[in-house]
Every structure is written in C-alpha cells, then in structure tokens.
Scaffold this active site. Sequence first.
Site: not given
Ligand code: THU
Length: 138
Positions: A55, A57, A66, A68, A98
Amino acid sequence: MKEYTPRQVKEDPELIRRLYRDALKATENAFAPFSHFHVGAALLTRDGRIFTGVNVENSSYGATICAERTALVKAISEGARTFAAIAVVSQDGEAWPCGICRQVLYEFSPDMLVITGRGEKALETAALEELLPHGFRL
Ligand code: THU
C-alpha cells in the site's frame, strides 16, 4: 511452459505458503505513515511469475493505493493478463481485499484464489468470485 491455475494453487500448500511469505516480506516496503497499517500482496500469474505490491498512502488520503492494486498494476504493465492467485497480508494479520481491489482484480481473473491469514499455519483461501458475487464487467 507450466500453467498455474487457481485449482492447482489451492491443492499446493507449499505454493500457498510461498505466496504468503512473499506478501509478508513485501510489507516491509509499505508506505503507510497515516494508518500505520502495512500491507503486502503477492500476485501469481498463470505463467508462473510473482509480482509483489504494497500500500502506498498519500497526504491526500483518497489518492492512496492498496497493496493488491499496486501488485496488479505492476503485473499488467509487464504484460501479464491472467492470474492464478493473490496472497494479501498486513503486519497485523489477515487482510481480505477491500471492495475496490476485488472489483479491479475481477476484471482480469474472477476465478483467482485469494489467500490471507494470521500466520503460515492459519491461512485461509477463497475464490475471488465468492468474495465478489456478480462483479461488474462491461
Ligand atoms: N489496504 C490495502 O492495502 N489492502 C486492503 O485490502 C485493505 C486496505 C490499505 C489501504 C490503506 O493504506 C491501509 O490499508 C488502511 O486502510
């Protein structure tokens, strides 16, 4: 050339663990200064390549991507189009994809196997199309 299918991966605990380990290792590169939720993914193509992702941000929170989707975008841009499995894990334990990631992955391989869990000995799997019934396709 060997072809990997979701069914083969499901029956291969060693390969499932390998993908889980690759995803866990990838979490070390997650950029998550806002949520502190470090996620890694390892995506297996049908031709046997593994692309990892984390991920990433952003100060503008909605711009966050994310793990994935990072792995998927890396794979697509290297020419991959079909996938057998994806492992996803956070440093805090399991991390089912998600809703946005489910839809984005669904575009390419609705039958791919999704792997997550709290540890190597507690891995769970599900077909993507079970996680996203009636996913959208044009
Ligand atoms: N996140 C992912 O990378 N994958 C997921 O399936 C769920 C959420 C990340 C997004 C964000 O940076 C952090 O997790 C919190 O939501």
